[in-house]
Design a protein around this motif. Structure first.
Motif, PDB file in Angstrom:
ATOM      1  N   TYR A  56       0.883  -1.415  -0.060  1.00 32.50           N
ATOM      2  CA  TYR A  56      -0.103  -0.115   0.015  1.00 32.50           C
ATOM      3  C   TYR A  56       0.702   1.436  -0.004  1.00 32.50           C
ATOM      4  CZ  TYR A  56       1.102   0.439   4.986  1.00 32.50           C
ATOM      5  OH  TYR A  56       1.756   0.609   6.189  1.00 32.50           O
ATOM      6  N   HIS A  57       0.373   2.238  -0.371  1.00 37.09           N
ATOM      7  CA  HIS A  57       1.189   3.430  -0.543  1.00 37.09           C
ATOM      8  C   HIS A  57       0.123   4.708  -0.408  1.00 37.09           C
ATOM      9  CE1 HIS A  57       4.565   6.148  -1.173  1.00 37.09           C
ATOM     10  NE2 HIS A  57       3.806   7.064  -2.181  1.00 37.09           N
ATOM     11  N   CYS A  58       0.641   5.703   0.399  1.00 37.41           N
ATOM     12  CA  CYS A  58      -0.346   7.166   0.446  1.00 37.41           C
ATOM     13  C   CYS A  58       0.670   8.067  -0.231  1.00 37.41           C
ATOM     14  CB  CYS A  58      -0.590   7.440   1.691  1.00 37.41           C
ATOM     15  SG  CYS A  58      -1.453   8.914   1.898  1.00 37.41           S
ATOM     16  N   PHE A  59       0.279   8.737  -1.028  1.00 34.32           N
ATOM     17  CA  PHE A  59       0.766   9.802  -2.037  1.00 34.32           C
ATOM     18  C   PHE A  59       0.732  11.187  -1.208  1.00 34.32           C
ATOM     19  CE2 PHE A  59       0.102   6.839  -5.306  1.00 34.32           C
ATOM     20  CZ  PHE A  59       1.443   6.648  -5.733  1.00 34.32           C
ATOM     21  N   GLY A  60      -0.178  11.151  -0.137  1.00 36.82           N
ATOM     22  CA  GLY A  60      -0.398  12.537   0.855  1.00 36.82           C
ATOM     23  C   GLY A  60       0.595  12.598   1.950  1.00 36.82           C
ATOM     24  N   CYS A  61       0.721  11.388   2.571  1.00 37.23           N
ATOM     25  CA  CYS A  61       1.539  11.434   3.820  1.00 37.23           C
ATOM     26  C   CYS A  61       2.875  10.435   3.721  1.00 37.23           C
ATOM     27  CB  CYS A  61       0.936  10.955   5.202  1.00 37.23           C
ATOM     28  SG  CYS A  61       0.457   9.197   5.135  1.00 37.23           S
ATOM     29  N   GLY A  62       3.005   9.692   2.864  1.00 33.09           N
ATOM     30  CA  GLY A  62       4.161   8.737   2.349  1.00 33.09           C
ATOM     31  C   GLY A  62       3.968   7.637   3.202  1.00 33.09           C
ATOM     32  N   ALA A  63       3.015   7.054   3.940  1.00 33.19           N
ATOM     33  CA  ALA A  63       2.785   5.758   4.395  1.00 33.19           C
ATOM     34  C   ALA A  63       3.074   4.818   3.148  1.00 33.19           C
ATOM     35  CB  ALA A  63       1.339   5.644   5.149  1.00 33.19           C
ATOM     36  N   HIS A  64       3.851   3.781   3.571  1.00 34.88           N
ATOM     37  CA  HIS A  64       4.034   2.637   2.765  1.00 34.88           C
ATOM     38  C   HIS A  64       4.292   1.404   3.340  1.00 34.88           C
ATOM     39  CE1 HIS A  64       5.588   0.906  -1.295  1.00 34.88           C
ATOM     40  NE2 HIS A  64       6.344   0.482  -0.500  1.00 34.88           N
ATOM     41  N   GLY A  65       4.097   0.292   2.961  1.00 31.75           N
ATOM     42  CA  GLY A  65       4.440  -1.013   3.574  1.00 31.75           C
ATOM     43  C   GLY A  65       3.486  -2.247   2.871  1.00 31.75           C
ATOM     44  N   ASP A  66       3.812  -3.568   3.413  1.00 33.54           N
ATOM     45  CA  ASP A  66       3.173  -4.480   3.131  1.00 33.54           C
ATOM     46  C   ASP A  66       1.877  -4.964   3.962  1.00 33.54           C
ATOM     47  OD1 ASP A  66       4.305  -5.721   5.416  1.00 33.54           O
ATOM     48  OD2 ASP A  66       5.776  -7.138   4.057  1.00 33.54           O
ATOM     49  N   ILE A  67       1.490  -6.146   3.898  1.00 34.20           N
ATOM     50  CA  ILE A  67       0.180  -6.723   4.781  1.00 34.20           C
ATOM     51  C   ILE A  67       0.564  -6.484   6.136  1.00 34.20           C
ATOM     52  CG2 ILE A  67       0.924  -9.148   4.451  1.00 34.20           C
ATOM     53  CD1 ILE A  67      -2.150  -9.641   4.245  1.00 34.20           C
ATOM     54  N   TYR A  68       1.845  -6.937   6.547  1.00 31.80           N
ATOM     55  CA  TYR A  68       2.420  -6.939   8.055  1.00 31.80           C
ATOM     56  C   TYR A  68       2.399  -5.600   8.355  1.00 31.80           C
ATOM     57  CZ  TYR A  68       3.259 -11.707   6.605  1.00 31.80           C
ATOM     58  OH  TYR A  68       3.252 -13.210   6.284  1.00 31.80           O
ATOM     59  N   GLY A  69       2.958  -4.707   7.606  1.00 35.06           N
ATOM     60  CA  GLY A  69       3.206  -3.255   7.937  1.00 35.06           C
ATOM     61  C   GLY A  69       1.806  -2.602   8.261  1.00 35.06           C
ATOM     62  N   PHE A  70       0.756  -3.069   7.485  1.00 37.41           N
ATOM     63  CA  PHE A  70      -0.423  -2.247   7.635  1.00 37.41           C
ATOM     64  C   PHE A  70      -1.194  -2.801   9.023  1.00 37.41           C
ATOM     65  CE2 PHE A  70      -4.970  -2.182   7.473  1.00 37.41           C
ATOM     66  CZ  PHE A  70      -5.380  -0.831   6.907  1.00 37.41           C
ATOM     67  N   MET A  71      -0.989  -3.960   9.149  1.00 37.21           N
ATOM     68  CA  MET A  71      -1.557  -4.500  10.465  1.00 37.21           C
ATOM     69  C   MET A  71      -0.931  -3.852  11.591  1.00 37.21           C
ATOM     70  SD  MET A  71      -4.216  -6.462  10.083  1.00 37.21           S
ATOM     71  CE  MET A  71      -4.376  -7.558  11.491  1.00 37.21           C
ATOM     72  N   MET A  72       0.302  -3.866  11.516  1.00 42.16           N
ATOM     73  CA  MET A  72       1.226  -3.224  12.759  1.00 42.16           C
ATOM     74  C   MET A  72       0.846  -1.598  12.968  1.00 42.16           C
ATOM     75  SD  MET A  72       4.806  -4.993  11.759  1.00 42.16           S
ATOM     76  CE  MET A  72       5.801  -4.046  12.946  1.00 42.16           C
ATOM     77  N   LYS A  73       0.785  -0.869  11.802  1.00 42.81           N
ATOM     78  CA  LYS A  73       0.558   0.336  11.778  1.00 42.81           C
ATOM     79  C   LYS A  73      -0.951   0.595  12.360  1.00 42.81           C
ATOM     80  CE  LYS A  73       1.707   4.681   9.236  1.00 42.81           C
ATOM     81  NZ  LYS A  73       2.718   5.086  10.342  1.00 42.81           N
ATOM     82  N   TYR A  74      -1.865   0.169  11.557  1.00 43.92           N
ATOM     83  CA  TYR A  74      -3.212   0.211  11.903  1.00 43.92           C
ATOM     84  C   TYR A  74      -3.651   0.117  13.484  1.00 43.92           C
ATOM     85  CZ  TYR A  74      -8.062   1.499  11.210  1.00 43.92           C
ATOM     86  OH  TYR A  74      -9.235   2.059  10.984  1.00 43.92           O
ATOM     87  N   ASN A  75      -3.294  -1.234  13.825  1.00 40.31           N
ATOM     88  CA  ASN A  75      -3.626  -1.604  14.912  1.00 40.31           C
ATOM     89  C   ASN A  75      -2.821  -1.460  16.292  1.00 40.31           C
ATOM     90  OD1 ASN A  75      -6.318  -2.580  14.212  1.00 40.31           O
ATOM     91  ND2 ASN A  75      -5.124  -4.157  12.904  1.00 40.31           N
ATOM     92  N   ASN A  76      -1.632  -1.096  15.866  1.00 38.78           N
ATOM     93  CA  ASN A  76      -0.364  -0.910  17.067  1.00 38.78           C
ATOM     94  C   ASN A  76       0.097  -2.284  17.418  1.00 38.78           C
ATOM     95  OD1 ASN A  76      -0.500   1.949  16.860  1.00 38.78           O
ATOM     96  ND2 ASN A  76      -2.133   2.096  18.517  1.00 38.78           N
ATOM     97  N   LEU A  77       0.205  -3.015  16.409  1.00 34.83           N
ATOM     98  CA  LEU A  77       0.711  -4.350  16.874  1.00 34.83           C
ATOM     99  C   LEU A  77       2.054  -4.533  16.517  1.00 34.83           C
ATOM    100  CD1 LEU A  77      -2.083  -6.519  15.159  1.00 34.83           C
ATOM    101  CD2 LEU A  77      -1.987  -6.012  17.555  1.00 34.83           C
ATOM    102  N   PRO A  78       2.877  -5.372  17.531  1.00 35.13           N
ATOM    103  CA  PRO A  78       4.294  -5.706  17.069  1.00 35.13           C
ATOM    104  C   PRO A  78       4.244  -6.938  16.085  1.00 35.13           C
ATOM    105  CG  PRO A  78       3.725  -6.933  19.086  1.00 35.13           C
ATOM    106  CD  PRO A  78       2.234  -5.876  18.798  1.00 35.13           C
ATOM    107  N   PHE A  79       5.344  -7.011  15.688  1.00 31.88           N
ATOM    108  CA  PHE A  79       5.325  -7.897  14.334  1.00 31.88           C
ATOM    109  C   PHE A  79       5.107  -8.981  14.432  1.00 31.88           C
ATOM    110  CE2 PHE A  79       7.868 -10.918  11.485  1.00 31.88           C
ATOM    111  CZ  PHE A  79       7.284 -10.435  10.511  1.00 31.88           C
ATOM    112  N   MET A  80       5.373  -9.839  15.713  1.00 33.63           N
ATOM    113  CA  MET A  80       5.023 -11.219  15.651  1.00 33.63           C
ATOM    114  C   MET A  80       3.469 -11.334  16.017  1.00 33.63           C
ATOM    115  SD  MET A  80       7.134 -13.237  15.456  1.00 33.63           S
ATOM    116  CE  MET A  80       5.935 -14.815  15.946  1.00 33.63           C
TER     117      MET A  80
END
Length: 618
Positions: A56-80
């Motif tokens: 995923y990528h946001c052209f407004g704020c620059g947020a970028h990542g894969d499926i794990y990155g989205f779950m971590m960022k959106y839900n404040n989860l550690p990687f595992m």
């Protein structure tokens, strides 16, 4: 560590768009999907999801990542946990960790369960009939019942044994409570450990996922029948343990992480009640340090966790008195080396004698908005630190100002930011000098300056070769006094006169001198000194100072060295510093004589040489 093949297998079995769609409405956009970004406030979709490329990528704020990155960022989860949650959706189990990893994980979960149980116990005590004075205090401070529930405030009764007896009934080992700072072992043989928090309003501290991992406690006068001089400290915080460090976390951090997604300002204030008051008035991004001065880790935490490209610059809010401004300048000095594009700070000051809590109670949000809207930029703070409304009406004072702002700018590691700071600060410098000259001479009465049309003599600027050696010697003295604080009384005046090029070392020196003045001689032991300096936010600086690079040059600086050898060692280093200062003076006067030969300069140079030769002959 999870095998990469397993991670790729999970990604291949789950569409990124299916995961994102659970949280964000997606629209078709050709081979991609688009939506308004969940990580910053916007009205026009600039957030895109690409299943084929699996990112995923946001052209407004620059947020970028894969499926794990989205779950971590959106839900404040550690990687595992992100991996486990996604794997469970397709019926897979994450490969089991090693026995050592499992033991460590199970231990942490057990301690988290104990801390959560303690939080619930504190909450229950708050509403007991004998503790109504705590509720009355909260009402006087304007803290509402919804806030009490949201922040899970509680009360630790003034009882030495009640909490220990409670956890024993719940089948927890008191040693576990000692390990996380809920109980304290007794110094008396045969005595049971006792409650760490007693007679205090309790503020639970959570990690980035919102789990309670520590506590802060405010002393309640009504809980004690003691004379004023015997009262304990006003605030007490959990000691650091395996998964909690006061200097690396901020109060209310987990809620602030959610607030920044809608572009709420991040405001760092000084205390727990300030955070709650701000939150009640709509400042969902309020955070506070945990009983320490603002640390580098906390500033980096704000930037790394809360800042996205285009987000508002965090505001650090301090008291408007001299102590508050001093704390602001110290925070600025710690942040300067880490400034980079998109990562800076602003500094706000409440009127002297007030705090955010009292402003909001007395005058409401509009008054606090005015305080925050007048926040100074970091570059202006650098200028204010060195200019400080002084007059710069001589070449010497102007040179001092120029050297100070240059030194601050040079601490910034990012090349572009450093150069732009230097340019901005030099512009302010020349404007100030021009204004001073205009005020001194008047617009129509400028001082006469003789023009020099003859050939110019090449400059013979002298740069002392002992600068880095001189700084090392000063750090040796500082390290020796940290490790042998009983010598502070004898050398504190000398230490105060030392000029450090490294601002952080100068701050550490000032904190050490303040400790020396405030502490009786019999209380000055190395362990107490180091603990005090760490609590003041100097942990990383202290670690750098007390390193092998110092002890290699000076064995007497080590903590296990004989104190008499330490004393003699400091005296020898002082002699070396004084000799090098005289040598530099000799070089400078030689340069002066080559440009301006006068009897006065010649006699001064001769006197310095005699003094230097006399020292050599001794």
């Amino acid at each position: 560590m999870v095998d990469k093949r397993f991670l790729d297998d999970v990604k291949d079995r789950i569409l990124l768009s299916d995961v994102v769609r659970k949280y964000v409405p997606l629209e078709n956009a050709g081979r991609e999907y688009k939506a308004c970004c969940p990580f910053h406030k916007e009205n026009t979709p600039s957030f895109y999801v690409n299943d084929q490329k699996q990112f995923y990528h946001c052209f407004g704020c620059g947020a970028h990542g894969d499926i794990y990155g989205f779950m971590m960022k959106y839900n404040n989860l550690p990687f595992m946990e992100a991996v486990e949650q996604l794997a469970s959706e397709i019926g897979l189990s994450v490969p089991k960790p090693s026995p050592e990893q499992k033991q460590k994980y199970d231990r942490k979960e057990k301690l988290l369960e104990l801390i959560e149980l303690a939080c619930q116990w504190f909450q229950e005590q708050l509403y007991k009939p004998e503790n109504t004075f705590v509720i009355q205090y909260l009402k006087r401070r304007g803290i509402t019942k919804p806030s009490v529930e949201l922040f899970r405030l509680g009360y630790a009764p003034n009882d030495w044994d009640a909490f220990r007896e409670f956890i024993i009934q719940k089948n927890f080992d008191p040693q576990d409570a000692i390990d996380v700072g809920l109980l304290k072992p007794s110094n008396k043989a045969g005595k049971e450990p006792y409650s760490f928090f007693r007679g205090r309003l309790i503020f639970p501290v959570t990690d980035l996922r919102g789990r309670v991992i520590a506590f802060g406690g405010r002393h309640m006068d009504e809980a004690y029948a003691r004379p004023p001089q015997d009262k304990p400290p006003k605030y007490l915080n959990s000691p650091d343990h395996d998964f909690f460090s006061k200097g690396k976390l901020l109060y209310n951090m987990s809620r602030a992480m959610k607030a920044h997604r809608v572009n709420e300002p991040i405001v760092m204030v000084e205390g727990y009640t300030d955070v709650i008051a701000l939150h009640q008035h709509g400042y969902a991004g309020a955070v506070a340090p945990l009983g320490t001065a603002v640390t580098e880790h906390q500033i980096q935490l704000i930037w790394n966790r809360l800042m996205e490209q285009g987000s508002q610059t965090p505001i650090l809010c301090f008291d408007g008195d001299n102590a508050g401004r001093g704390a602001a300048f110290r925070a600025l000095d710690r942040a300067l080396p880490h400034f980079r594009p998109g990562c800076s700070l602003r500094f706000a000051f409440v009127p002297d004698g007030q705090d955010p809590d009292s402003i909001l109670i007395d005058k409401g949000r509009s008054a606090m908005d005015a305080v925050l809207s007048s926040a100074e930029s970091a570059v202006n703070m650098v200028w204010l630190k060195h200019a400080n409304e002084q007059k710069f009406d001589t070449p010497e004072t102007q040179a001092g100002l120029k050297a100070g702002i240059s030194q601050s700018a040079n601490r910034i590691q990012d090349n572009d930011v450093r150069q732009l700071y230097y340019s901005e600060l030099m512009s302010k410098f020349y404007d100030a000098v021009k204004k001073q000259r205009s005020s001194q001479y008047g617009k129509q009465n400028k001082p006469y300056r003789k023009s020099n049309t003859g050939p110019q003599k090449p400059s013979m600027k002298v740069t002392p070769v002992t600068r880095s050696k001189d700084e090392t010697r000063k750090q040796i003295i500082l390290a020796t006094l940290v490790n042998h604080p009983t010598l502070l009384d004898e050398f504190s005046d000398m230490l105060n006169r030392l000029e450090f090029q490294d601002v952080s070392m100068a701050e550490l020196r000032d904190a050490l001198i303040a400790y020396a003045y405030d502490t009786e001689t019999n209380g000055k032991n190395a362990e107490n000194v180091r603990e005090h300096l760490i609590n003041e936010g100097f942990e990383s600086i202290l670690s750098n100072l007390l390193g092998q690079h110092i002890y290699t040059h000076a064995h007497f600086a080590k903590p296990d060295a004989d104190v008499n050898k330490a004393l003699k060692g400091i005296e020898n280093v002082i002699d070396l510093i004084n000799r090098d200062n005289i040598k530099n003076d000799v070089m400078n006067y030689k340069n002066t004589l080559s440009q301006n030969f006068t009897n006065e300069n010649y006699e001064r140079l001769s006197s310095l040489k005699k003094h230097l030769n006399a020292d050599d002959s001794e």
